[in-house]
Design a protein around this motif. Structure first.
Motif, PDB file in Angstrom:
ATOM      1  N   GLY A  38      -6.835  41.876 -22.296  1.00 36.09           N
ATOM      2  CA  GLY A  38      -6.486  41.149 -23.531  1.00 36.09           C
ATOM      3  C   GLY A  38      -5.532  40.002 -23.295  1.00 36.09           C
ATOM      4  N   LEU A  39      -5.231  39.716 -22.037  1.00 32.62           N
ATOM      5  CA  LEU A  39      -4.305  38.616 -21.714  1.00 32.62           C
ATOM      6  C   LEU A  39      -5.031  37.271 -21.862  1.00 32.62           C
ATOM      7  N   ALA A  40      -5.357  36.929 -23.094  1.00 30.23           N
ATOM      8  CA  ALA A  40      -6.141  35.716 -23.321  1.00 30.23           C
ATOM      9  C   ALA A  40      -5.332  34.632 -24.007  1.00 30.23           C
ATOM     10  N   CYS A  41      -4.163  34.973 -24.502  1.00 24.41           N
ATOM     11  CA  CYS A  41      -3.336  33.999 -25.225  1.00 24.41           C
ATOM     12  C   CYS A  41      -1.978  33.901 -24.523  1.00 24.41           C
ATOM     13  N   PRO A  42      -1.798  32.887 -23.675  1.00 26.01           N
ATOM     14  CA  PRO A  42      -0.547  32.810 -22.903  1.00 26.01           C
ATOM     15  C   PRO A  42       0.699  32.778 -23.792  1.00 26.01           C
ATOM     16  N   PHE A  43       0.589  32.152 -24.966  1.00 29.54           N
ATOM     17  CA  PHE A  43       1.769  32.060 -25.835  1.00 29.54           C
ATOM     18  C   PHE A  43       2.176  33.450 -26.339  1.00 29.54           C
ATOM     19  N   CYS A  44       1.209  34.386 -26.323  1.00 29.00           N
ATOM     20  CA  CYS A  44       1.504  35.746 -26.800  1.00 29.00           C
ATOM     21  C   CYS A  44       2.118  36.608 -25.697  1.00 29.00           C
ATOM     22  N   ALA A  45       2.150  36.105 -24.463  1.00 30.10           N
ATOM     23  CA  ALA A  45       2.655  36.910 -23.348  1.00 30.10           C
ATOM     24  C   ALA A  45       4.175  37.014 -23.343  1.00 30.10           C
ATOM     25  N   ILE A  65      -1.955  35.295 -15.613  1.00 29.06           N
ATOM     26  CA  ILE A  65      -2.857  35.317 -16.768  1.00 29.06           C
ATOM     27  C   ILE A  65      -4.319  35.342 -16.315  1.00 29.06           C
TER      28      ILE A  65
ATOM     29  N   ASP B 129      -9.823  44.978 -26.313  1.00 31.05           N
ATOM     30  CA  ASP B 129      -9.447  44.089 -25.201  1.00 31.05           C
ATOM     31  C   ASP B 129     -10.341  44.313 -24.001  1.00 31.05           C
ATOM     32  N   SER B 130     -10.637  43.245 -23.298  1.00 30.85           N
ATOM     33  CA  SER B 130     -11.213  43.372 -21.959  1.00 30.85           C
ATOM     34  C   SER B 130     -10.563  42.273 -21.124  1.00 30.85           C
ATOM     35  N   SER B 133     -10.094  38.577 -22.356  1.00 27.55           N
ATOM     36  CA  SER B 133     -10.645  38.356 -23.691  1.00 27.55           C
ATOM     37  C   SER B 133     -10.145  39.426 -24.656  1.00 27.55           C
ATOM     38  N   ASN B 224      -2.780  29.980 -14.315  1.00 29.96           N
ATOM     39  CA  ASN B 224      -2.402  30.980 -13.320  1.00 29.96           C
ATOM     40  C   ASN B 224      -1.189  31.790 -13.740  1.00 29.96           C
TER      41      ASN B 224
END
Lengths: 323, 308
Positions: A38-45, A65, B129-130, B133, B224
């Motif tokens: 689910g790491l698709a939104c860097p701002f949410c990290a 990411i 989640d995957s 995505s 990255n």
């Protein structure tokens, strides 16, 4: 009170500069790699980073990411609890998958905390991800460099090296040899920043208190049917009248000031600098700064409530409950 | 009551633009994470309206009416339950100007000050989640309190309801948001319904909003290490279906209608906690009831800042 606050800041200032003069050095023993979905939104990290860096045993971390992984570094084997890692990843809004642990092996020596150290560098001239990649590649090619984290946002790099084999001078030479960058060992000067923060916080507190006096307090007194008391209050402090005539603008300016002071007070760099360098003076001044900021926020909130909230609420109560 | 869209538009947009968890610019995102406490979002919004429409067709305006609205809302979301529930407080500073020619004289009527306070909540009820995505669904609900003045007068008399800073009524907002993000592409859609209640003698019509947003990260190609700066472009389709207003229980024929806008936008994330964004909304279709001023454009420039 203002005098006391300024005195306290001035008292801590030299101490802050002293404790912040030395760059920190960490020793890592274990690397924990967590696959995170689910790491698709860097701002949410941001929440993920904050939650994991507070975990017991985490000395440093890196979020990749594109690979969907978080790497945690610890100075003690097994110190980071896997259950807690999973819990914090979930709380941050992501899905934790595999967790792999790896002991940092060093060639020709036993793996203990004294064998490796982190060198913190400031690098000028980085403009994009290509620069980051360029520097990372160059540093990783040096014999004795175990791990490189280059941070474009902070213009900094953290390099894990074997003690006695790689020196900071060597790293700087290699970076500057690339032709576009200037590097130096990182110094912290957060004491000065705290001073600036406190000045802004003081103004935020000052304007918020002004709001409370000019607009919120009379509104509150009037709302509880104390018209005569308002009259006395304004007769005693007539300069409040012109201020209250422009209360919208005063609220706006105070809001911007509080926003700016919040930025200075709560931005992550300030916290990181303090935790890396340590020192009671740093922590105390940080606490004082936060106290002033949240005090201003509380006063501002009270002002907003009494100036704009209480009358509609009373009107509503009157409409729905007393008719 | 030909200018009520400026107000309704702001109300709807303020409820849409309140969240600080990244993209998109005008449409809500289903994300309720990343805050680690609170955030602040603010922006300058400029709404320009000068095209007079009759049943959706452009006509000549003898009064040469022009409406400009400048809004500067401050919004503070706060994470109550991690990755589940976020509450948001928002209050705008608004300046409204209406220029028109009356009896051969050019006059201006204006109003400025704080508008209505909104309290909203977002609850995430679905998450899948995957790797790189995510698909999320979130419910949205809220109340708008009549904190803005709704009875301001000028030298001509009482300002019309659309020029007032507040609606004067307690209004209710509810809807659903869906977000799907995969690598560089993000898709967001939302359905929001706003139930407006009656103020003293005026009631704005209810508004249904349907928005779709498509985002594409233009830089860097491969993200990255976090944090790194990055830029995203958006194209959004924003539609509103508004009912007619009522004044003293009488339906106002020159109110309500449907608007479809297209909005290209750009967002740049500078650091782990700060981003700037800008978008321009341009009307594609304005099927407004009776005679009303249509939108020329809406420009939006603002920031989002995560705090803890």
């Amino acid at each position: 009170m203002i005098k006391t606050l300024t005195k306290r800041t001035l008292f801590f200032l030299p101490f802050l500069i002293l404790v912040n003069g030395q760059p920190a050095e960490n020793s890592w023993k274990e690397k924990v790699t967590v696959r995170v979905d689910g790491l698709a939104c860097p701002f949410c990290a941001y929440g993920l980073e904050k939650k994991l860096e507070r975990l017991n045993g985490v000395e440093d971390l890196i979020i990749k990411i594109n690979e969907g992984v978080v790497i945690l570094y610890s100075d003690e084997k097994g110190k980071i609890d896997e259950k807690l890692i999973r819990q914090k990843v979930k709380e941050a809004g992501f899905t934790p998958r595999e967790v792999e642990r790896e002991t940092m092996e060093l060639s020709g020596a036993r793996s203990n905390g004294d064998d490796v150290k982190t060198i913190h560098l400031s690098i000028d001239g980085m403009k994009c991800e290509f620069c980051v990649l360029n520097i990372e590649t160059a540093l990783k090619n040096i014999e004795g460099v175990d791990e490189v984290i280059v941070n474009l946002e902070n213009n900094s790099a953290e390099v894990l090296v074997k003690k006695g084999i790689v020196r900071a001078d060597t790293l700087i030479e290699v970076i500057e040899g690339l032709g576009k960058f200037k590097a130096r060992v990182k110094k912290y000067k957060k004491g000065i920043d705290f001073m600036k923060q406190n000045i802004v916080n003081f103004f935020a507190l000052f304007t918020s208190t002004g709001i409370l006096l000019c607009c919120a307090l009379p509104a509150a007194i009037a709302a509880i049917a104390g018209g005569a008391a308002v009259g006395t209050f304004l007769t005693t402090f007539p300069w409040l009248i012109p201020i209250s005539q422009h209360k919208g603008w005063i609220f706006l300016v105070s809001g911007i000031l509080i926003g700016f002071s919040g930025f200075l007070t709560l931005r992550p760099h300030g916290k990181i600098a303090c935790s890396v360098t340590g020192g009671k003076g740093c922590e105390d001044t940080g606490r004082l700064t936060k106290f002033m900021f949240w005090g201003a926020v509380a006063v501002y909130g009270t002002g907003v409530f009494f100036s704009y909230g209480i009358v509609p609420i009373l009107r509503l109560l009157d409409k729905y409950m007393f008719t | 009551m030909k200018f009520h869209y400026s107000v309704q538009f702001l109300i709807i947009l303020a409820s849409n633009l309140i969240f600080a968890q990244g993209p998109p610019i005008n449409t809500n995102t289903a994300f309720v994470m990343g805050l680690e406490g609170g955030a602040i979002r603010s922006y300058l919004k400029i709404v320009s309206k000068s095209t007079l429409l009759k049943n959706g067709n452009k006509i000549t305006d003898e009064m040469d009416r022009k409406v400009n609205v400048f809004a500067f809302p401050i919004m503070v979301p706060y994470e109550v339950i991690p990755n589940k529930l976020v509450v948001i407080g928002a209050i705008p500073y608004i300046k409204k100007e209406m220029n028109l020619t009356q009896n051969g004289q050019r006059i201006m009527r204006s109003n400025a000050g704080l508008g209505d306070f909104k309290l909203l909540a977002k609850y995430q009820f679905f998450q899948r989640d995957s790797r790189n995505s995510t698909l999320r669904m979130t419910g949205l609900g809220g109340i708008e309190f009549p904190t803005g003045k709704d009875n301001k007068s000028d030298s001509i008399g009482l300002l019309p309801a659309p020029l007032q800073l507040g609606s004067g009524s307690i209004d209710f907002i509810g809807g659903t948001i869906v977000t799907y993000v995969k690598n560089r592409i993000g898709f967001n859609t939302e359905v929001i319904y706003k139930k407006n209640t009656k103020a003293i003698d005026y009631q704005f019509g209810d508004v249904l909003t349907l928005n779709i947003a498509l985002g594409y990260r233009i830089f860097p190609k491969v993200y990255n290490i976090y944090p790194s700066p990055y830029s995203t472009v958006y194209i959004e389709l924003l539609s509103q279906f508004s009912g007619k207003d009522k004044m003293k229980n009488t339906m106002q024929k020159n109110t309500g209608g449907n608007i479809l806008m297209v909005s290209p936008g750009l967002q740049h994330v500078f650091s782990r906690t700060f981003l700037l964004e800008a978008s321009l909304q341009y009307p594609v279709s304005q099927k407004l009831n009776g005679i009303q001023l249509g939108d020329d454009y809406t420009f939006n420039f603002g920031f989002r800042w995560l705090i803890n």
